[in-house]
Design an enzyme around this catalytic site. Structure first.
Site, PDB file in Angstrom:
ATOM      1  N   HIS A  62       0.862  -1.192   0.000  1.00 58.41           N
ATOM      2  CA  HIS A  62       0.000   0.000   0.000  1.00 58.41           C
ATOM      3  C   HIS A  62       0.890   1.230   0.000  1.00 58.41           C
ATOM      4  O   HIS A  62       2.102   1.130   0.202  1.00 58.41           O
ATOM      5  CB  HIS A  62      -0.981  -0.026   1.178  1.00 58.41           C
ATOM      6  CG  HIS A  62      -0.352   0.057   2.533  1.00 58.41           C
ATOM      7  ND1 HIS A  62       0.531  -0.887   3.013  1.00 58.41           N
ATOM      8  CD2 HIS A  62      -0.481   0.987   3.512  1.00 58.41           C
ATOM      9  CE1 HIS A  62       0.906  -0.542   4.236  1.00 58.41           C
ATOM     10  NE2 HIS A  62       0.313   0.587   4.563  1.00 58.41           N
ATOM     11  N   ASP A  66       5.587   4.726   5.173  1.00 58.50           N
ATOM     12  CA  ASP A  66       6.485   3.794   5.871  1.00 58.50           C
ATOM     13  C   ASP A  66       6.645   2.473   5.118  1.00 58.50           C
ATOM     14  O   ASP A  66       7.405   1.600   5.557  1.00 58.50           O
ATOM     15  CB  ASP A  66       6.033   3.558   7.330  1.00 58.50           C
ATOM     16  CG  ASP A  66       4.624   3.016   7.446  1.00 58.50           C
ATOM     17  OD1 ASP A  66       3.788   3.339   6.571  1.00 58.50           O
ATOM     18  OD2 ASP A  66       4.337   2.275   8.406  1.00 58.50           O
ATOM     19  N   HIS A 322       5.813  -5.650  11.733  1.00 62.23           N
ATOM     20  CA  HIS A 322       5.165  -4.337  11.703  1.00 62.23           C
ATOM     21  C   HIS A 322       4.668  -3.946  13.096  1.00 62.23           C
ATOM     22  O   HIS A 322       3.502  -3.656  13.328  1.00 62.23           O
ATOM     23  CB  HIS A 322       3.990  -4.349  10.700  1.00 62.23           C
ATOM     24  CG  HIS A 322       3.513  -2.959  10.333  1.00 62.23           C
ATOM     25  ND1 HIS A 322       2.496  -2.327  11.009  1.00 62.23           N
ATOM     26  CD2 HIS A 322       3.926  -2.100   9.380  1.00 62.23           C
ATOM     27  CE1 HIS A 322       2.287  -1.134  10.460  1.00 62.23           C
ATOM     28  NE2 HIS A 322       3.140  -0.974   9.476  1.00 62.23           N
TER      29      HIS A 322
END
Lengths: 375, 375
Positions: A62, A66, A322
């Site tokens: 996406h 980040d 993550h």
């Protein structure tokens, strides 16, 4: 064939000195595919055993910074590491393969503008293949207008026009490409902006020829061996038909690696069945279970939520990554710090009774994905 | 007033684990101005004593990625560190000051696209003030067409429309802004793409009032003190005129810090006289003297070339930075490595007989810039 995954960044939101921003590399016999490319990925690569110049494909889950802000710089540095047989030639060399980049709509424009405005010349061609999201992947405010995503202006000199890939509605997946050894598909996730997961499916590896048996049948090494190995029946001079099943060892089932971008949910049943029995399922776990509300509000998952996806897929291994930057790596923990290993325990609790192993990713962790046993 | 410069990245071309990409901070009593922002600058900031949230102005010398690719991520992280009095308000807070960003034409489009496509919401407004380059700043192939630099589409929600700043032909400089304590101007450099230098000029600091003398003259603390300090003559009740010069200590001359982007030359005499007697001149030295041809071919400088600029300006201190990544920091040198300290010696040799001190920048070096003595 060896296969492994190396995590280059396991932190969320931004890179820190303790955790890089999202990036990991799937490596198969020297061929490297990069999944996400947060700021600083090229520096993390330099600290790892992986050579940036080996990256042939990039997948962006996406468009959040980040996961993306490191890509223009990485491409420039890959180019600096590219062999340049004729230094008088600024144009990409004929023999340089195209770097294929897959990601959501808008990625093509992002790269064209960032590489174009910075006067970045690449020594290889690249193509951006865009996945067309559907409106149910994110809240209305997370959907980019075509005014923002549509590319303007001329192609970058090294850009080759990529494909636009639409959802296959019947399977709820996107076919990215099929090649000799792999089929790679994507699927939709729910997040604040359109986000995707990727499923890398290795094709079954044909069993070896039983050469002793072939000799007994009077067959000598030659083209017939190749036809049998390719799955074709062969008729001998004496009229006997030899089927591949007779003379081949059992095939080795291909491996399956599923890498999910930021999400609070997987959209549809199709992706779950595609990811079924994944050797490795890599899923975000930004915040611990007790922060579920906040996690979901920001389109993220907790270990329990990641475990539910792993359970639905009967994944062999669930790798969590993550992590909120509040979770320092275990080696740096001080008293009173949030303990990242609680995230592992929470996923394990949710998977009690299943055979799924839970692994906590750390920057520079390399995870081997061994060959499966024949069925 | 304290003033210092901290180098966050001193490497050229790309960030490496040994040298960050270009970035430095000029700090004056807590106010931080960032000059260039290569990829990884936000991580370097986290390793430094400087808080990202303190950055109020950003200056980009030129649009090459090693000076720019860290900017979108840095703005996002500054935003995360911004106080958010009302968490229900996604809009920038009324009381958040605008971050002013100065750089070459094209920078506005770069930020609008990178922040827009990544759905990056900032909690403060920002404005990009673009410097209009002239065609003699770079070879023809380094000049971006208006088709590439012109911004399209709507403003980013947090963007305020910045100014376009043209060259003042008579002085060959660009006036960026004037404020109470500082005047900041830019000037043109020659490089592969349009590149700029920045001259930060502190205004003279008025001398202190001689309070004993004022008391002798019969003046008590009050508005008249302020008028004298502001440089105004004052008439006493007895008709005596008191001039500021009588009752003020000598003024302290303002300091001057000159920060040059990548270049193989400074364009025009105006900038050199503006930079005259700089307290600190920060100049790139990408390659050693023996690689002068290669340096110039790529629009870069050697220590000797940097020294010539420092000499022309009679700079008090010349700081060399932006070293080829082949030059590792002294602490990491191994036998056979290119020695970065030779760059310092080469500049010193070229400055023999002058009083200019040569300093080699390293990542995280902080250089105090002391107040000058009264004239």
């Amino acid at each position: 064939m060896s296969m492994d995954v190396t995590f280059l960044g396991t932190g969320s939101a931004y890179p820190s000195p303790h955790r890089g921003a999202s990036a990991l590399v799937l490596r198969t016999e020297g061929d490297c595919w990069l999944f996400d490319c947060g700021e600083g990925t090229q520096t993390q690569l330099m600290k790892s055993p992986i050579r940036a110049g080996r990256i042939t494909k990039v997948f962006i889950s996406h468009l959040h910074g980040d996961h993306l802000f490191g890509l223009p710089g990485l491409l420039c540095t890959v180019s600096l590491n590219t062999n340049r047989p004729d230094p008088t030639q600024p144009e990409p060399q004929q023999n340089q393969p195209c770097v294929d980049i897959y990601g959501p709509r808008g990625l093509r424009h992002f790269l064209r503008v960032t590489l174009g405005l910075t006067g970045s010349q690449l020594l290889f061609p690249y193509a951006v293949h865009e996945l067309d999201p559907t409106p149910d992947q994110s809240p209305a405010e997370g959907q980019l207008s075509p005014e923002v995503t549509a590319e303007h202006g001329p192609l970058h000199p090294q850009e080759r026009l990529g494909r636009t890939i639409s959802l296959d509605v019947s399977s709820a997946t996107y076919l990215l490409f099929e090649e000799k050894k792999f089929v790679v598909k994507a699927f939709r996730l729910f997040h604040r902006i359109p986000s995707f997961g990727f499923c890398v499916m290795e094709r079954d590896i044909p069993g070896r020829l039983k050469t002793e048996l072939l000799k007994e049948l009077g067959l000598r090494p030659g083209p017939l061996y190749g036809r049998l190995k390719a799955g074709e029946a062969v008729t001998l001079e004496n009229g006997r038909v030899v089927s591949p099943a007779e003379v081949l060892e059992e095939a080795i089932p291909g491996r399956k690696v599923c890498i999910l971008g930021d999400c609070s949910a997987v959209l549809g049943e199709g992706p779950l069945s595609m990811c079924s029995a994944a050797d490795v399922l890599i899923h975000e776990a930004t915040l611990a279970n007790e922060h579920r509300e906040k996690a979901v509000e920001h389109g993220h998952s907790t270990p329990e939520m990641a475990a539910a996806v792993a359970k639905a897929c009967c994944a062999r291994r669930l790798v969590l990554y993550h992590f909120s930057q509040r979770y320092k790596p275990c080696a740096l923990l001080k008293e009173g710090d949030d303990d990242v290993s609680q995230l592992k325990r929470q996923a394990e609790d949710a998977l009690k009774g299943s055979e799924t192993e839970v692994i906590l990713a750390e920057d520079f962790l390399t995870l081997a994905i061994p060959l499966r046993r024949p069925r």
